[in-house]
Write a protein that holds these residues in place. Structure first.
Motif, short mmCIF file in Angstrom:
data_model
loop_
_atom_site.label_atom_id
_atom_site.label_comp_id
_atom_site.label_asym_id
_atom_site.label_seq_id
_atom_site.Cartn_x
_atom_site.Cartn_y
_atom_site.Cartn_z
N GLY A 141 -16.82 -79.75 -89.43
CA GLY A 141 -17.91 -80.63 -89.06
C GLY A 141 -18.70 -81.21 -90.21
N VAL A 239 -21.41 -65.02 -91.91
CA VAL A 239 -21.72 -66.16 -91.04
C VAL A 239 -23.21 -66.29 -90.82
CG1 VAL A 239 -19.50 -66.22 -89.87
CG2 VAL A 239 -21.32 -64.78 -88.99
N LEU A 240 -23.96 -65.27 -91.21
CA LEU A 240 -25.40 -65.29 -91.02
C LEU A 240 -26.03 -65.31 -92.41
CD1 LEU A 240 -27.26 -65.14 -88.58
CD2 LEU A 240 -27.35 -62.68 -88.88
N ARG A 244 -32.94 -64.81 -94.85
CA ARG A 244 -33.71 -65.10 -93.64
C ARG A 244 -32.77 -65.15 -92.45
NH1 ARG A 244 -38.44 -68.11 -93.62
NH2 ARG A 244 -37.50 -69.42 -92.05
N GLY A 245 -33.25 -64.61 -91.35
CA GLY A 245 -32.39 -64.57 -90.16
C GLY A 245 -32.19 -65.93 -89.56
N ALA A 246 -33.32 -66.63 -89.34
CA ALA A 246 -33.22 -67.93 -88.68
C ALA A 246 -32.77 -68.97 -89.69
CB ALA A 246 -34.58 -68.33 -88.12
N SER A 247 -31.76 -69.72 -89.37
CA SER A 247 -31.28 -70.74 -90.28
C SER A 247 -32.18 -71.97 -90.11
CB SER A 247 -29.83 -71.08 -90.01
OG SER A 247 -29.74 -71.85 -88.85
N ASP A 249 -31.72 -75.12 -90.21
CA ASP A 249 -31.26 -76.31 -89.48
C ASP A 249 -31.21 -76.08 -87.98
OD1 ASP A 249 -28.75 -75.07 -88.89
OD2 ASP A 249 -28.10 -75.52 -90.90
N ALA A 250 -31.54 -74.86 -87.56
CA ALA A 250 -31.42 -74.57 -86.14
C ALA A 250 -32.48 -75.30 -85.35
CB ALA A 250 -31.53 -73.08 -85.89
N VAL B 241 -21.84 -79.45 -84.69
CA VAL B 241 -20.44 -79.25 -85.06
C VAL B 241 -19.59 -79.27 -83.81
CG1 VAL B 241 -18.85 -77.73 -86.25
CG2 VAL B 241 -21.22 -77.80 -86.94
N GLU B 245 -14.09 -77.31 -84.37
CA GLU B 245 -14.15 -77.18 -85.83
C GLU B 245 -15.18 -76.15 -86.27
OE1 GLU B 245 -15.04 -80.88 -87.69
OE2 GLU B 245 -13.56 -82.00 -86.56
N ARG B 267 -29.48 -70.87 -81.55
CA ARG B 267 -30.21 -71.61 -82.59
C ARG B 267 -30.60 -70.69 -83.74
NH1 ARG B 267 -32.57 -74.23 -78.37
NH2 ARG B 267 -34.39 -72.87 -78.34
N ALA B 268 -31.06 -69.49 -83.40
CA ALA B 268 -31.50 -68.56 -84.45
C ALA B 268 -30.33 -68.12 -85.32
CB ALA B 268 -32.16 -67.35 -83.80
N LEU B 358 -34.08 -61.15 -85.28
CA LEU B 358 -33.90 -62.31 -86.16
C LEU B 358 -35.23 -63.02 -86.38
CD1 LEU B 358 -30.57 -63.76 -84.74
CD2 LEU B 358 -30.90 -62.58 -86.90
N GLU B 361 -37.39 -61.16 -88.78
CA GLU B 361 -36.94 -61.36 -90.16
C GLU B 361 -37.34 -62.73 -90.68
OE1 GLU B 361 -32.83 -61.13 -90.71
OE2 GLU B 361 -32.85 -59.01 -91.13
#
Lengths: 250, 363
Positions: A141, A239-240, A244-247, A249-250, B241, B245, B267-268, B358, B361
């Protein structure tokens, strides 16, 4: 802007019936998204697959008769027949389906014409000052912006948005046979080499795909503990995000 | 002290026995003395080849300073084509460590950076390959490798065999004519290989000598470039995405009823949302999110399944997924057998706990 879509007399891999490959439908979609005239071009006789491809948005498909091998015929056609009104853009699918299927034709044509080529194009933007801005589709993507000097050859990404099939367009599409002057057709170098036999599916390497089976099992753990284990496992897999836990771009 | 090695008669006797030490070893060639010769601890040997009869090149994309599975398979294929007389030169797109390349089967390593301009690639690669005059050049049939291979073949006029599915020294076999036929032909000068078609090299480590690329000669293959300007790569936000993919998919099955929490968790985690057929049939998730035989076949690295039992049709969608993580109440569900980490618990309870963790954190 005038664009030309290269079409192959494709077949469906399963049934063997005429069908345009996905990449060529995507290329038609790109040509239509630019606006302006879009035509199909096929080196060879009229094939039912061309009509099916035209149903996705082409009014006319020129079928080249003669002119040596496909690259020479296309180059001759673009140079002489369209000499007064040359195309700005030639689009192609990633790979034909039904012939050599090597995906070499756009590259050979670009080399022959001396035009720039860009592969994996998933969207086309605006043209300005003789440059066209495009978007390249990368794995998972990701996208990359690029600019390419016109005239150019673009190879469409298979996942570029495909225009819908409209039956009426297939009925109305004009398949025009254009005789092209040139030497008698000769098989492209290496094309005649080797012999063809029915396809045999070969298994991929055993154990090559990392398939983890029946790993760690936590039977009715404490819920908070389960959540911690999950988070740590996902973090160990990468993958995480680590800190920080929350990404963001979420 | 003399330099003579002391004999160890007990070790010599044990070497004449089979590994369990129960009976004497059968020496078919009668070379009992060869067994008896005292061996010093063997050092890890490296096969060196100074002047190979010919070269085979493998053009490999470097991944995190090393070779990934596909890259090792490419070098292994080159090693196989080189046989005992030939040498393998690895052209690394990016940094490749010499010993990693040597273990993969490469005799020489050349690294090249700055292949950002695709128009300049054939010139750069052919200048690098020129001194070696390789008998074969191998590329991966990936997005970048397939593009570079075709550019090099178009520029040089070398015959190309793209997407070879079976390869040996004598012939390469590739699908053609819509995948309904395969073409058997002698191995061409340029070959591209899909993933998992040729085994990586497993023999004695090769030298993997790092070479310095010479100054670019003014070659006739050079052409004015500058028709393409590439911009920065934008990584897609997780939600955007396409499912087919996405690298990380979190999926809901019948065990999930609270979809607010599920969406918040996705989302988190920064994951793409998927779903089982039942959930899509019920209209709780869009049909585009369906994973499995009648939905999307994933190409993800990690798949996190909440409340999914793992019907065969669903597991078909996970064929290429490397890591599966399952949360399910049924210990005997099929997905537990597929998963690397399984938590036998109610997904409805685990989801908020993970989300809280999460958020704690992230705050």
């Amino acid at each position: 802007m005038r664009s030309i879509v290269l079409l192959s007399g494709g077949i469906d891999p399963l049934s063997g019936r005429p069908a345009p490959p996905q990449g060529e439908i995507a290329a038609i979609g790109l040509a239509r998204s630019i606006g302006g005239a879009a035509e199909g071009l096929h080196a060879g006789g009229p094939s039912p697959a061309l009509r099916l491809a035209a149903a996705h948005g082409l009014a006319r498909v020129d079928c080249l008769d003669g002119g040596g091998n496909a690259v020479e015929a296309l180059a001759t056609y673009l140079a002489t027949y369209l000499g007064a009104d040359p195309p700005d853009l030639v689009l192609a699918g990633r790979q034909a389906r039904g012939g050599e299927d090597s995906g070499m034709l756009p590259y050979l044509l670009a080399e022959r014409l001396g035009w720039p080529l860009l592969a994996g194009v998933i969207a086309v933007g605006a043209a300005a000052d003789g440059w066209l801005s495009v978007m390249i589709g990368l794995p998972q993507g990701a996208r990359q912006e690029a600019r390419v000097r016109l005239p150019c050859i673009l190879v469409a990404h298979d996942a570029a948005p495909a225009p819908p099939f409209i039956f009426d367009r297939a009925r109305r599409a004009e398949l025009r046979v254009v005789p092209v002057a040139g030497p008698a057709p000769v098989a492209a170098e290496g094309a005649a080499e080797g012999d063809d036999r029915p396809y045999r599916a070969r298994p991929r390497l055993i154990g090559a795909s990392a398939r983890t089976g029946a790993g760690q099992v936590l039977d009715h753990p404490d819920i908070a503990e389960a959540a911690t284990v999950l988070r740590d496992h996902l973090r160990a897999l990468g993958v995480l995000g680590p800190s920080r836990g929350a990404s963001p771009d979420a | 002290m003399t330099g003579r090695i002391r004999r160890d008669p007990r070790a010599e006797r044990s070497r004449c026995l089979v590994p369990g030490g129960e009976r004497p070893r059968l020496a078919r060639d009668g070379n009992v003395a060869g067994m008896v010769v005292s061996r010093r601890p063997r050092e890890a040997t490296v096969r060196r080849i100074e002047t190979p009869a010919f070269w085979v090149a493998a053009v490999v994309e470097a991944v995190d300073g090393g070779l990934d599975r596909w890259g090792r398979q490419l070098v292994g294929a080159a090693r196989m084509l080189a046989g005992t007389d030939g040498g393998v030169v690895l052209i690394g797109l990016g940094d490749v460590a010499g010993n990693a390349a040597g273990e993969a089967g490469a005799d020489r390593v050349l690294t090249v950076g700055g292949t950002d301009d695709p128009e300049a690639v054939p010139g750069v690669l052919m200048d690098l390959l020129g001194p070696f005059a390789p008998r074969h050049v191998l590329f991966a049939e990936s997005r970048v490798g397939g593009d570079f291979a075709r550019r090099v073949a178009a520029r040089s006029g070398w015959p190309i065999q793209p997407g070879v599915e079976a390869l040996n020294v004598r012939q390469g076999i590739r699908p053609c004519r819509g995948g309904r036929y395969e073409r058997v032909a002698a191995v061409a000068r340029v070959v591209t290989l899909p993933c998992d078609r040729v085994a990586p090299y497993a023999g004695e480590a090769r030298e993997g000598r790092m070479l310095e690329a010479g100054p670019p000669p003014a070659s006739p293959s050079a052409r004015p470039v500058g028709g393409v300007v590439l911009g920065p790569v934008a990584r897609a936000p997780a939600g955007a995405v396409p499912l087919s993919e996405a690298p990380f998919v979190v999926s809901a099955g019948q065990g999930v009823t609270d979809f607010e929490t599920f969406h918040a968790l996705a989302r988190a985690l920064g994951a793409t949302e998927g779903a089982s057929r039942v959930v899509c049939d019920a209209g709780l998730m869009p049909r585009a999110a369906q994973v499995g035989a009648s939905g999307t076949v994933l190409d993800a690295r990690c798949y996190l399944a909440f409340g999914i039992a793992g019907a065969p049709q669903h597991l078909q969608g996970l064929g290429k997924v490397e890591h599966v993580v399952a949360v399910n109440t049924d210990l005997h569900a099929a997905i537990i057998a597929r998963a690397g980490l399984s938590i036998v618990a109610d997904a409805q309870a685990v989801m908020p706990a993970l989300l809280a963790l999460l958020r704690e954190e992230g705050a």
